[in-house]
Motif scaffolding. Structure first.
Motif, mmCIF file in Angstrom:
data_model
loop_
_atom_site.group_PDB
_atom_site.id
_atom_site.type_symbol
_atom_site.label_atom_id
_atom_site.label_comp_id
_atom_site.label_asym_id
_atom_site.label_seq_id
_atom_site.Cartn_x
_atom_site.Cartn_y
_atom_site.Cartn_z
ATOM 1 N N MET A 16 -64.414 33.721 -24.370
ATOM 2 C CA MET A 16 -63.652 33.542 -23.135
ATOM 3 C C MET A 16 -62.459 32.620 -23.370
ATOM 4 N N THR A 17 -61.373 32.888 -22.651
ATOM 5 C CA THR A 17 -60.187 32.047 -22.743
ATOM 6 C C THR A 17 -60.440 30.730 -22.009
ATOM 7 N N ASP A 18 -59.586 29.752 -22.240
ATOM 8 C CA ASP A 18 -59.712 28.467 -21.537
ATOM 9 C C ASP A 18 -59.643 28.664 -20.024
ATOM 10 N N THR A 19 -58.774 29.555 -19.582
ATOM 11 C CA THR A 19 -58.630 29.816 -18.149
ATOM 12 C C THR A 19 -59.898 30.433 -17.585
ATOM 13 N N GLU A 20 -60.460 31.410 -18.294
ATOM 14 C CA GLU A 20 -61.703 32.033 -17.841
ATOM 15 C C GLU A 20 -62.833 31.022 -17.800
ATOM 16 N N ARG A 38 -70.577 37.762 -11.852
ATOM 17 C CA ARG A 38 -70.825 38.132 -13.245
ATOM 18 C C ARG A 38 -69.498 38.040 -13.971
ATOM 19 N N ARG A 39 -69.566 37.736 -15.256
ATOM 20 C CA ARG A 39 -68.326 37.635 -16.035
ATOM 21 C C ARG A 39 -68.274 38.749 -17.064
ATOM 22 N N GLN A 40 -67.059 39.190 -17.348
ATOM 23 C CA GLN A 40 -66.828 40.254 -18.333
ATOM 24 C C GLN A 40 -67.825 41.383 -18.119
ATOM 25 N N ILE A 47 -63.630 46.665 -18.168
ATOM 26 C CA ILE A 47 -64.384 45.417 -18.201
ATOM 27 C C ILE A 47 -63.564 44.430 -17.384
ATOM 28 N N VAL A 48 -64.143 43.984 -16.270
ATOM 29 C CA VAL A 48 -63.424 43.074 -15.380
ATOM 30 C C VAL A 48 -63.775 41.636 -15.737
ATOM 31 N N ASP A 49 -62.863 40.722 -15.438
ATOM 32 C CA ASP A 49 -63.097 39.312 -15.775
ATOM 33 C C ASP A 49 -64.298 38.764 -15.010
ATOM 34 N N PHE A 50 -64.268 38.894 -13.677
ATOM 35 C CA PHE A 50 -65.360 38.398 -12.840
ATOM 36 C C PHE A 50 -65.588 39.384 -11.700
ATOM 37 N N VAL A 51 -66.845 39.551 -11.308
ATOM 38 C CA VAL A 51 -67.151 40.420 -10.174
ATOM 39 C C VAL A 51 -68.301 39.822 -9.379
ATOM 40 N N LEU A 96 -55.142 27.660 -13.879
ATOM 41 C CA LEU A 96 -55.291 26.375 -14.575
ATOM 42 C C LEU A 96 -54.717 25.208 -13.789
ATOM 43 N N THR A 97 -53.548 25.411 -13.182
ATOM 44 C CA THR A 97 -52.871 24.281 -12.535
ATOM 45 C C THR A 97 -53.127 24.187 -11.039
ATOM 46 N N ASN A 98 -53.518 25.293 -10.418
ATOM 47 C CA ASN A 98 -53.801 25.314 -8.975
ATOM 48 C C ASN A 98 -55.196 25.866 -8.722
#
Length: 126
Positions: A16-20, A38-40, A47-51, A96-98
């Motif tokens: 996973m990326t830092d943002t994920e 759920r992730r990935q 394949i969705v990031d989150f659902v 990440l910032t908001n």
């Protein structure tokens, strides 16, 4: 239904990326309004990031490469919406910032999808 991308999804969960990872901290373990995310996760051919299946809500995080893939992302979103999901897309930088703002938007979408706590019997209207 046969899941075709199980190994790929597992690999994405491990990498996973830092943002994920940051967003997952807030979505996991029913932290957000008791909703199970759920992730990935594989849906159709994607394949969705989150659902959140219960709320029929997909959250996608887009990095800079998605600026060049907008038509493809739009097709993907239309297909997922045709399957009954609502798709929220956020730029990685915003997540990440908001983070609080992103979470507020997700929370509002989950709350809107939640069923009425006391449904009326027999199709009665309020």
């Amino acid at each position: 239904m046969k899941r075709m991308h199980v190994d790929r999804a597992r690999g994405l969960r491990r990498a996973m990326t830092d943002t994920e990872l940051r967003l997952w901290r807030y979505l996991r373990n029913r932290h957000l309004m008791g909703s199970k995310f759920r992730r990935q996760h594989e849906i159709d051919r994607y394949i969705v990031d989150f659902v959140c299946v219960e709320a029929a809500l997909i959250v996608e995080l887009d990095g800079g490469q998605h600026a060049e893939m907008m038509a493809e992302d739009a097709r993907r979103t239309r297909r997922l919406e045709a399957l009954g999901y609502r798709v929220l897309r956020f730029w990685n930088n915003d997540a990440l910032t908001n983070t609080e703002t992103v979470l507020a938007v997700i929370l509002e979408a989950v709350a809107r999808a939640a069923p009425h706590p006391s449904p009326l019997p027999g199709g009665e209207r309020e």
